[in-house]
Design an enzyme around this catalytic site. Structure first.
Site, short mmCIF file in Angstrom:
data_model
loop_
_atom_site.label_atom_id
_atom_site.label_comp_id
_atom_site.label_asym_id
_atom_site.label_seq_id
_atom_site.Cartn_x
_atom_site.Cartn_y
_atom_site.Cartn_z
N GLY A 270 -21.81 7.01 44.42
CA GLY A 270 -21.08 6.13 45.33
C GLY A 270 -21.45 4.68 45.10
N ALA A 271 -22.76 4.41 45.09
CA ALA A 271 -23.22 3.04 44.94
C ALA A 271 -24.71 3.04 44.66
CB ALA A 271 -22.93 2.25 46.20
N GLU A 273 -28.48 0.63 44.75
CA GLU A 273 -29.16 -0.47 45.43
C GLU A 273 -29.98 -1.39 44.54
OE1 GLU A 273 -30.07 2.83 45.66
OE2 GLU A 273 -32.24 3.04 45.87
N GLU A 307 -26.70 0.73 51.06
CA GLU A 307 -27.33 0.08 49.89
C GLU A 307 -28.07 -1.19 50.31
OE1 GLU A 307 -27.47 2.08 47.61
OE2 GLU A 307 -25.72 3.33 48.04
N HIS A 310 -31.42 -0.36 51.78
CA HIS A 310 -32.41 0.01 50.77
C HIS A 310 -33.26 -1.20 50.34
CE1 HIS A 310 -32.10 4.16 49.63
NE2 HIS A 310 -30.86 4.11 49.18
N GLU A 329 -34.24 7.82 50.59
CA GLU A 329 -32.86 8.24 50.86
C GLU A 329 -32.68 8.79 52.28
OE1 GLU A 329 -30.60 7.15 49.24
OE2 GLU A 329 -31.41 6.74 47.25
N1 BES Z 1 -29.83 5.38 45.18
C1 BES Z 1 -28.56 5.97 45.40
C2 BES Z 1 -27.68 5.99 44.21
C3 BES Z 1 -28.06 7.01 43.17
C4 BES Z 1 -27.94 8.32 43.44
C5 BES Z 1 -28.49 6.66 41.93
C6 BES Z 1 -28.27 9.25 42.47
C7 BES Z 1 -28.84 7.58 40.99
C8 BES Z 1 -28.71 8.89 41.24
C9 BES Z 1 -27.80 5.24 46.50
O1 BES Z 1 -28.58 4.54 47.39
C10 BES Z 1 -27.11 6.29 47.29
O2 BES Z 1 -27.76 7.01 47.97
N2 BES Z 1 -25.80 6.37 47.18
C11 BES Z 1 -25.00 7.39 47.80
C12 BES Z 1 -24.16 6.84 48.91
C13 BES Z 1 -24.93 6.70 50.18
C14 BES Z 1 -24.13 6.02 51.23
C15 BES Z 1 -25.43 8.02 50.72
C16 BES Z 1 -24.10 7.92 46.72
O3 BES Z 1 -23.99 7.28 45.69
O4 BES Z 1 -23.53 9.00 46.92
ZN ZN Z 2 -29.49 5.69 48.87
#
Ligand code: BES
Ligand code: ZN
Length: 899
Positions: A270-271, A273, A307, A310, A329
């Site tokens: 999704g995104a 940080e 994000e 974070h 997380e």
């Molecule tokens: N740190 C994660 C992104 C990530 C996830 C990078 C797995 C590498 C591997 C980010 O902070 C995150 O948790 N993103 C979620 C969305 C969030 C609103 C729960 C995502 O990408 O699904």
């Molecule tokens: Zn996250």
């Protein structure tokens, strides 16, 4: 024998217990990139030194798919060797003096279809480093407990890549010869490599200057492709709200002059940080009323918040190792959930958000916790870390933080957070460090009292079952509530010890009045209507005094613990709770328990699934909810949503997915027909929400209107009526926003209306330029009802559509994932759905293992399937397993599934 891909390390498990501090530290790193899609050159100059607390060892740097050109030590040549993917330097100078290390490598971003490391999307360079992508950019100690100061120089063709971004502050930029230019960035904060980022391309930014409460000036930027700028207003607003919220609620201020968000349409997740330079999937940035739904708007707010939050819970304080992933997380999901609730405002809107979150937990995390991928919130081992970004780490992790919050209270939690940052700012720490800080700041709390036991929530997998038995003694006027707990074995954990379970509860009279809660031995004057019991033993009794009639218990209010609550509620008890409980979560929960009860009964009965399943008093209760002027539309919509097929399936020892599907569909049809006048009234009252605003009240009204239209079209399909499909078709044509348009289109598709095809074509013609809307168009067809005919052939045809691209994760998810999660169409007696699944897992694994591995997990629960599904599923999974060159990602999921 297991075959490996080029340069791939064999799939061996990594254990939490094996953690060792790094033998070397990297204090500073100076990176220079000559960006070129086919061959990017990376020069890394590092200052490294031995960790004096660890016995002297060689320096082993991680790498992955890199071309190594040169290694220098203190300005001169050096010997080195390769050990698999690692670059090993054995002859570095002795002693604790810093060593200057220079490594020159190249990589090929244009060939990077895994979207990990440095890659190209729509002629723009992006990076994704979490968890282990930095090693695909340069050799490094690619682990989160090695934190360094970064200086980054980017060089690229100026016409093609006018914008050059990295973490921190821009300190220098200018032109070079040959039409190239450069930009130099310095990050003022040390960080682990997984938070590194760069972006280079032709982008434009929405900018906003803000002043923090502390009086500091900041520049906020949202970068997108030219043409998308008008769609960034909501993301920018969400970012400003996030900054203000973290200051107000937790006293956490932005620690950077500049905070950037960049959107890309090729993104695995999704995104992300990255410090000061968040990279987002376009899905969570771009919104306009014409192209985004209310759900999209809400998701953007929560993902931008997540994000941003974070920056403190993740970046300033990070994880010691990836087993501690939930440290950042779970905590950050808790924070984004609270943010969304605070933004939503009213008590009812907060409850709606809570219900949404619990639904995700129960329909996705509970099955995970009972299946082959079950793992504790803090896992003990993994093969591929990317497989452990799970709903357990995220959503259950957030519930574990929420329980700590509730055990110390809101103020106490704020104090605990403060202590956490006082102790650990700038460090890489563990989940234990977090709970210790929360407990230490609240020494008199039940959390501090039971801290060691509470930590079982981090170490034990599985969903506990909480059993409640109530006994009323009319003579003594007491009500005895016996609470007991158990937890089924999970992979590698046969025996579970009791958890600390906070049970928020109340008691109601049969007519729905609250009863003052006075535990035996307590003062009557202090009795309250809602309180928290803390269960710590396998079984405990709580005796309430001065109870004048047999009460209806309202247990686990607001879902105060992530458990399955078992209690023998009568239908009448549940109807009382639905109508009168002061806790809106438990009002909703009562409707779900009733719905689940009737579904399970009908599934077990051998008869026709089309028989009337819902009894009259339930229908009447639903009618009252729909007619109730005091209830929010969003809340009504949730009450009228039956438990999902996956949640129903979880309650069964053996699952016939077609039976579950047929029963649930029959229940929906019954609600559609029995409540037709109410649906019509709900449609009329809510179909026009005025000028579009994505606020909770009007979004709730649109949701209810959309459900009403869907129900009315469903009923029309049965009676042959053409009025409602006609209205839906009209709405597809002239809706003023995407929420209404999508709801109408989906009503036509779901009811298999003869108008659906034409509506889909029009919709495509209208939005063929907009990738995110096309994703919705594909997703809707992947999720189509089997009522409209065979879905699978349609999905296969769509894969040949000019707009379908399997390499783009959003597009692959929109069609393929949405079909494979469409139980009614996917589980076919002829096994064709499973064959399709296996083919796609294998195909996508050759492109992008992370995406493939997520798709692989669709079959997690295959062992519960009834025949002929189970055998067919086993065969399909075994066919994937037989592929010799699977990625570690898919191999781990498939191996566990077959075990
Ligand atoms: N740190 C994660 C992104 C990530 C996830 C990078 C797995 C590498 C591997 C980010 O902070 C995150 O948790 N993103 C979620 C969305 C969030 C609103 C729960 C995502 O990408 O699904
Ligand atoms: Zn996250």
């Amino acid at each position: 024998m297991l075959q490996l891909r080029d340069g791939q390390a064999p799939a061996t498990a990594i254990y939490r217990a094996d953690y060792e501090a790094p033998a070397w530290w990297i204090d500073t790193v100076d990176l220079t990139f000559d960006l070129d899609p086919a061959k990017t050159r990376v020069l890394s100059k590092m200052r490294v030194r031995r960790n004096p607390e660890v016995p002297a060892q060689a320096l082993r740097l991680d790498g992955d798919e890199l071309n190594l050109a040169r290694v220098m030590v203190n300005g001169g040549g050096t010997s080195f060797k390769m050990d698999g993917d690692q670059l090993v330097l054995e002859n570095l100078p002795e002693g604790n003096e810093p060593v200057e290390l220079e490594i020159f490598t190249t990589c090929a971003p244009i060939k990077n279809t895994k979207l990990m490391g440095l890659y190209v999307s729509e002629d723009t360079f992006f990076t994704q480093c979490e968890a282990e992508g930095f090693r695909r950019i340069t050799y490094f100690l690619d682990r989160p407990d090695v934190m360094a100061m970064y200086t980054v120089t980017l060089r690229a063709n100026k016409a093609q890549y006018p914008v050059l971004l990295s973490n921190g502050n821009l300190v220098e930029s200018g032109d070079l010869d040959d039409g190239r230019h450069f930009a130099k960035w310095v990050d003022p904060h040390k960080k682990p490599s997984y938070l590194f980022a760069l972006v280079a391309g032709n982008l434009v930014a929405r900018e906003q200057k803000i002043k923090s409460r502390a009086g500091r000036d900041h520049l906020l930027q949202v970068y997108v492709r030219p043409g998308d700028l008008e769609k960034t207003e909501h993301a920018m607003n969400s970012l400003m709200h996030s900054v203000a919220w973290d200051e107000a609620r937790f006293g956490l201020s932005l620690d950077l002059d500049r905070f950037m968000i960049v959107a890309t349409s090729d993104f695995n997740m999704g995104a992300m940080e990255n410090k000061g330079l968040n990279i987002f999937n376009t899905k969570y940035v771009l919104a306009s009323q014409a192209t985004a739904t209310d759900t999209d708007y809400a998701n953007i707010e929560s993902v931008v918040g997540h994000e941003y939050f974070h920056n403190w819970t993740g970046d300033r304080v990070t994880c010691r190792d990836w087993f501690q992933l939930s440290l950042k997380e779970g905590l950050t999901v808790f924070r984004d959930q609270e943010f969304s609730m605070d933004m939503a405002g009213t008590a009812s809107a907060r409850a709606v958000k809570r219900i949404d979150d619990v639904r995700v937990l129960r329909t996705v995390q509970f099955p995970e916790d009972a299946g082959p991928m079950a793992h504790p919130v803090r896992p003990d081992s993994y093969i591929e870390i990317n497989n452990f970004y799970t709903v357990t780490i995220y959503e259950k992790g957030a519930e574990v933080v929420r329980m700590q919050h509730n055990l110390v209270g809101r103020e106490g939690f704020a104090k605990g957070m403060k202590l956490y940052f006082e102790r650990h700012d700038g460090q890489a720490v563990t989940c234990d460090d977090f709970s210790q800080a929360i407990a230490d700041a609240n020494p008199d709390s039940p959390l501090a009292q039971h801290l060691q036991q509470f930590r079982r929530w981090y170490s034990q997998a599985g969903t506990p079952v909480l059993k409640a038995v109530g006994q009323y003694d009319a003579d003594a006027r007491t009500y005895t509530l016996t609470l007991s707990q158990s937890c089924a074995p999970t992979v590698g954990q046969a025996e579970k010890l009791p958890f600390v379970i906070p049970v928020q509860m109340g008691l109601l009279t049969a007519s729905g009045q609250p009863i003052a809660l006075q535990l035996q031995g307590e003062d009557a004057a202090q009795a309250v209507a809602s309180r928290m019991l803390v269960l710590t033993e396998a079984e405990q009794r709580f005796v309430f005094s001065n109870v004048n009639e047999a009460p209806v218990p309202s247990l686990l209010r607001s879902f105060s613990a992530p458990v399955v609550l078992e209690h023998e509620f009568s239908d009448a008890d549940l109807l009382t709770l639905l109508a009168h409980d002061s806790d809106p979560f438990n009002q909703w929960e009562a409707s779900q328990r009733l719905g689940l009860r009737y579904a399970l009964k009908a599934i077990a009965a051998s008869g026709d699934a089309n028989a009337e399943i819902l009894p009259a008093d339930f229908i009447e209760a639903m009618r009252r909810v729909l007619r109730d002027d005091k209830l929010d539309a969003a809340f009504k919509d949730l009450v009228l949503t039956l438990p999902s097929e996956s949640y129903i399936a979880e309650q069964l020892a053996e699952v016939d997915p077609q039976r579950v599907h047929a029963v649930r569909e029959a229940m929906i049809l019954q609600l559609a027909s029995a409540l037709q006048p109410e649906w019509e009234a709900a449609w009329e009252a809510n179909r026009d929400t005025g000028a579009y605003r994505p606020d909770h009240v009007s979004a709730g009204r649109r949701a209810l209107a959309g459900r009403a239209l869907s129900m009315l079209c469903l009923q029309a399909a049965r009676t042959g009526d053409t009025v409602w499909p006609g209205k839906a078709y009209q709405r597809c044509k002239d809706a003023g926003n995407m929420t209404d348009r999508m709801a109408a289109l989906s009503a036509l598709v779901y009811s298999a209306s003869p108008l659906a095809e034409q509506a889909l074509q029009r919709f495509h013609a209208l939005f063929k330029q907009d990738a995110l809307v096309l994703d919705k168009w594909f997703a809707l067809q992947g999720a189509a009802s089997d009522r409209g005919g065979d879905v699978l052939p349609a999905v296969k045809a769509l894969m040949k559509h000019a707009d379908f691209q399997i390499k783009n994760p959003n597009r692959a998810r929109s069609l393929i994932f949405s079909y494979c999660n469409n139980a009614g169409a996917f589980h076919r007696a002829d096994a064709a759905g499973y064959v399709f699944w296996a083919d796609r897992v294998i195909e996508i694994d050759g492109i992008n293992p992370q995406v493939a591995s997520r798709l692989a997990r669709v079959m997690d629960r295959w062992k519960k399937l009834a025949e002929p599904y189970r055998s067919a599923a086993r065969e399909a999974i075994a066919r994937v397993a037989a592929k010799p060159d699977l990625s570690n990602d898919v191999r781990e999921v498939i191996t566990r599934a077959l075990a």
